[in-house]
Design an enzyme around this catalytic site. Structure first.
Site, PDB file in Angstrom:
ATOM      1  N   GLU A  36      -1.782  -3.048  -7.808  1.00 21.08           N
ATOM      2  CA  GLU A  36      -3.025  -3.038  -7.420  1.00 21.08           C
ATOM      3  C   GLU A  36      -3.439  -2.040  -6.591  1.00 21.08           C
ATOM      4  O   GLU A  36      -2.669  -0.915  -6.786  1.00 21.08           O
ATOM      5  CB  GLU A  36      -2.721  -4.172  -6.028  1.00 21.08           C
ATOM      6  CG  GLU A  36      -1.908  -4.021  -5.068  1.00 21.08           C
ATOM      7  CD  GLU A  36      -2.223  -3.129  -4.081  1.00 21.08           C
ATOM      8  OE1 GLU A  36      -3.568  -3.396  -3.566  1.00 21.08           O
ATOM      9  OE2 GLU A  36      -1.493  -2.350  -3.383  1.00 21.08           O
ATOM     10  N   SER A  91       0.887  -1.329   0.106  1.00 24.78           N
ATOM     11  CA  SER A  91      -0.057   0.108  -0.112  1.00 24.78           C
ATOM     12  C   SER A  91       0.652   1.297  -0.061  1.00 24.78           C
ATOM     13  O   SER A  91       1.461   1.262  -0.980  1.00 24.78           O
ATOM     14  CB  SER A  91      -0.899   0.120   1.259  1.00 24.78           C
ATOM     15  OG  SER A  91      -1.908   0.881   1.046  1.00 24.78           O
ATOM     16  N   HIS A 137      -4.636  -5.349  -1.351  1.00 24.55           N
ATOM     17  CA  HIS A 137      -5.543  -5.283  -0.462  1.00 24.55           C
ATOM     18  C   HIS A 137      -6.672  -6.206  -0.221  1.00 24.55           C
ATOM     19  O   HIS A 137      -7.400  -5.954   0.575  1.00 24.55           O
ATOM     20  CB  HIS A 137      -6.230  -3.838  -0.610  1.00 24.55           C
ATOM     21  CG  HIS A 137      -5.305  -2.627  -0.402  1.00 24.55           C
ATOM     22  ND1 HIS A 137      -4.302  -2.226  -1.223  1.00 24.55           N
ATOM     23  CD2 HIS A 137      -4.917  -1.850   0.569  1.00 24.55           C
ATOM     24  CE1 HIS A 137      -3.693  -1.168  -0.669  1.00 24.55           C
ATOM     25  NE2 HIS A 137      -4.150  -0.875   0.539  1.00 24.55           N
TER      26      HIS A 137
END
Length: 305
Positions: free
Chosen positions: A212, A117, A278
């Site tokens: 992602e 992230s 995630h």
């Protein structure tokens, strides 16, 4: 891009640092994360700012920028620390990354950085500024850690035994074929924020780009992919792996069509729903390691790792 320098595997009894370069967490969440690492036989050195909060509009930060940079740098340059594990993502790594003494980090040698992230910023910095492998994988102060923890443990303790990664159930071949290259990437929106910075994103030439994201609608994703396309970054790639797109819209139809439109004409293999990021499954991807993607089989064979 050439393969990067790898850290040594961990052993029971090793000391690992738990740091918060981005957002803070609650004390009970931190305690659970420390316990999870200790259950692997590791000693854990928690950073002082893990539960910190900045006042006012910056309350999402785990302390001020300089303190977060010093905490990361202190952990990396401590000769006893064998790995630096990020507690969680959130936001703020881009605010502290230029305050880190990267020459000191490079001089301390490679260690296993773990995170995903917002940690994408640090993955890029370690690759470009230091030439070090890093692990895009689950963080212990997150709800989904338990489901993917074993894959991370194996990558940390016995990477030589992890020869192949397989896409998640439902892995989707968008463009078939095989490609070999060095793995890089991360969270798409964070990765795109590296363009125009002092170090910039890692060299894309002959690389396998892993992407992602979370909470970005198709319009936003199209804009990010457009930035990669307009910069010429996509043209140099050997292949693309797409992970999870939680709260971004349905994969079948909307997102799949978007990725085919943006990536399908590159002339390289592209695979979707590979199972990192995630989502409920977040398998660990070693950035900076050479691998071979078989998009038809949905597999990634790691080379010399």
């Amino acid at each position: 891009m050439r393969a990067l320098e790898r850290p040594a595997p961990l052993r029971e009894g090793d000391l690992v640092a738990l740091v918060a370069p981005s957002s803070g967490a609650d004390a009970d969440e931190v305690a659970a994360g420390v316990a999870a690492l200790e259950a692997w036989g590791l000693r854990v050195a928690p950073a002082e700012n893990l539960t910190s909060r900045q006042p006012g509009v910056l309350s999402f930060l785990a302390g001020d920028d300089a303190a977060r940079a010093r905490s990361f740098e202190k952990a990396w340059t401590d000769p006893e620390v064998r790995a630096v594990v990020c507690s969680r993502g959130g936001d703020g790594a881009n605010r502290m990354v230029e305050l880190v003494d990267w020459a000191a980090v490079r001089a301390a040698g490679p260690k296993a950085l773990v995170g995903f992230s917002d940690v994408t910023t640090l993955h890029a910095a370690l690759a470009v500024r230091c030439g070090f492998v890093s692990l895009h994988g689950p963080m212990p102060v997150t709800r989904a850690f338990g489901a993917s923890a074993e894959g991370l443990r194996r990558m940390l303790f016995a990477p030589e035994e992890v020869r192949e990664l397989r896409g998640a159930p439902g892995v989707d071949t968008l463009v078939g074929g095989r490609a070999r290259g060095v793995l890089l990437g991360g969270c798409l929106s964070v990765f795109c924020a590296e363009f125009g910075t002092a170090a910039g994103p890692p060299d894309p030439r002959g690389a396998l780009l892993c992407l992602e994201d979370v909470g970005e609608n198709a319009t936003h994703l199209d804009r990010y992919l457009g930035q990669l396309a307009r910069s010429g970054y996509l043209d140099a790639l050997a292949g693309v792996l797409l992970g999870s797109w939680k709260d971004c819209g349905p994969w079948q139809g909307e997102l799949r069509e978007l990725f085919l439109d943006r990536l399908g004409g590159l002339g390289v293999p592209v695979v979707g729903e590979f199972g990192f990021g995630h989502g409920e499954v977040n398998q660990t991807i070693p950035f900076g390691v050479e691998a071979e993607l078989d998009a038809d089989a949905g597999t990634l064979a790691l080379q010399d790792f």
